[in-house]
Design an enzyme around this catalytic site. Structure first.
Site, short mmCIF file in Angstrom:
data_model
loop_
_atom_site.label_atom_id
_atom_site.label_comp_id
_atom_site.label_asym_id
_atom_site.label_seq_id
_atom_site.Cartn_x
_atom_site.Cartn_y
_atom_site.Cartn_z
N ARG A 238 0.86 -1.18 0.00
CA ARG A 238 0.00 0.00 0.00
C ARG A 238 0.89 1.23 0.00
O ARG A 238 1.88 1.30 0.74
CB ARG A 238 -0.93 0.03 1.22
CG ARG A 238 -2.02 -1.02 1.20
CD ARG A 238 -3.04 -0.77 0.11
NE ARG A 238 -4.12 -1.74 0.12
CZ ARG A 238 -4.14 -2.88 -0.57
NH1 ARG A 238 -3.08 -3.19 -1.31
NH2 ARG A 238 -5.17 -3.69 -0.52
N GLU A 267 -4.83 6.79 -7.42
CA GLU A 267 -4.90 5.87 -8.54
C GLU A 267 -6.22 6.04 -9.28
O GLU A 267 -7.27 6.17 -8.66
CB GLU A 267 -4.78 4.43 -8.04
CG GLU A 267 -3.45 4.12 -7.38
CD GLU A 267 -3.29 2.67 -6.97
OE1 GLU A 267 -4.15 1.85 -7.36
OE2 GLU A 267 -2.32 2.35 -6.28
N HIS A 286 -0.31 -0.56 -10.53
CA HIS A 286 -1.04 -1.44 -9.62
C HIS A 286 -1.44 -2.75 -10.30
O HIS A 286 -2.62 -3.09 -10.42
CB HIS A 286 -2.28 -0.75 -9.05
CG HIS A 286 -2.68 -1.32 -7.72
ND1 HIS A 286 -3.33 -0.58 -6.76
CD2 HIS A 286 -2.53 -2.56 -7.18
CE1 HIS A 286 -3.56 -1.34 -5.69
NE2 HIS A 286 -3.08 -2.55 -5.94
#
Length: 319
Positions: A238, A267, A286
């Site tokens: 994270r 994001e 990601h």
């Protein structure tokens, strides 16, 4: 009655093809959105006419303010069995059932090693130079064998990363607030007495902790300053565990050899975000859980969740 189901963040346009939606097609119209909705207003407008929503991982928050603007919503499905950005109390108050799906830890383990190896051997830089007619060899790779890999977290993902490191002949050390010597011995790694010792003595540091009050901002300027100038940092967990401004400063000032990240404070990453142009940084959008097998699992079980809900027996309940 025919229901409407929205699938969010289907960036690759595969949500309706990697799983068989035919078991619910008579009762449910499925609409997949490939573009990310960046604001609550955009989400509230886009989802106003949907009864079910499938959301990917923790990429879209569902706070009370948004849930209260979606009176038609009946079922919210999140991939994975843990989601920290859904307000479960608000969902219950609004009569929204929240369900999850199973998720494999294999894809993030594999991506961690792809990033670590890419950093160590300058893969992107050398590949780009070769394709562009640039210099023939411009980097000197970092060895893995005999070097120390420090793992922040030794859970399901961290322990599998550790075993691969051992296969490379690396010395593995691990630390977390709750890590015991017995757990470290079970995996076959050394338990570091302190976080500071792990950072100061590792050649590679990889983050595998869950985000919470104790881990948010765990690595700030003081902690990054402990890293060797030849060390590399990898974060596939994270973004908020590592202070993003502190990391950017360390990269720009050359205080560490490099970093690889798959997670970001915002994001999708804005086009003008400084992470896009930071030196010594290998960055991916990601991709940790983005594999075909995992998508088949996510969306296949989303279909199962919808079927169960329609039958009045919801499964994989969250919250």
């Amino acid at each position: 009655m025919r229901f409407r189901c929205a699938v969010l963040d289907d960036h690759q346009n595969v949500a309706t093809s990697v799983a068989d939606w035919s078991p619910v097609s008579d009762q449910v119209e499925v609409v997949a959105f490939s573009d990310h909705f960046a604001t609550e207003d955009e989400l509230a407008t886009a989802l106003a006419d949907f009864d079910f929503v499938v959301t990917l991982r923790e990429r879209v928050p569902f706070p009370a303010t948004l849930l209260n603007r979606l009176p038609r919503l009946k079922l919210l499905i999140a991939s994975g069995m843990r989601n920290s950005v859904i307000d479960y109390a608000a969902a219950r108050a609004g009569g929204v059932t929240v369900c999850g799906t199973k998720s494999s830890s294999t894809p993030p383990v594999e991506l961690t090693w792809a990033l670590l190896l890419g950093l160590a051997r300058g893969i992107v830089q050398e590949s780009n130079a070769l394709r562009a007619g640039g210099p023939w060899q411009s980097t000197v790779g970092a060895d893995l064998h005999g070097r120390r890999l420090g793992l922040l977290g030794l859970g399901k993902i961290g322990s599998r990363v550790a075993r691969i490191g051992l296969a490379f002949g690396m010395e593995i050390t691990a630390w977390s607030q709750n890590l015991t010597k017995e757990r470290a011995d079970e995996v076959g790694v050394h338990r570091s007495a302190t976080k500071e010792d792990l950072l100061a003595t590792s050649d590679f540091v990889s983050v595998h902790l869950a985000l919470g009050d104790r881990t948010r901002g765990l690595l700030g300027s003081a902690e990054l300053a402990l890293l060797k100038p030849t060390a590399y940092l990898i974060n596939t967990s994270r973004a908020a565990i590592v202070d993003q401004d502190a990391l950017l400063t360390a990269l720009h000032e050359g205080r560490i050899a490099g970093a690889a990240v798959d997670v970001f404070d915002t994001e999708p990453l804005p086009t003008d975000h400084p992470m896009r142009t930071a030196p010594r940084l290998l960055a991916t959008p990601h991709l940790g859980y983005v594999t075909r097998a995992n998508y088949e699992r996510y969306y296949g079980q989303a279909v199962d969740n919808i079927r169960a809900y329609l039958a009045g027996t919801p499964v994989r309940l969250l919250g």
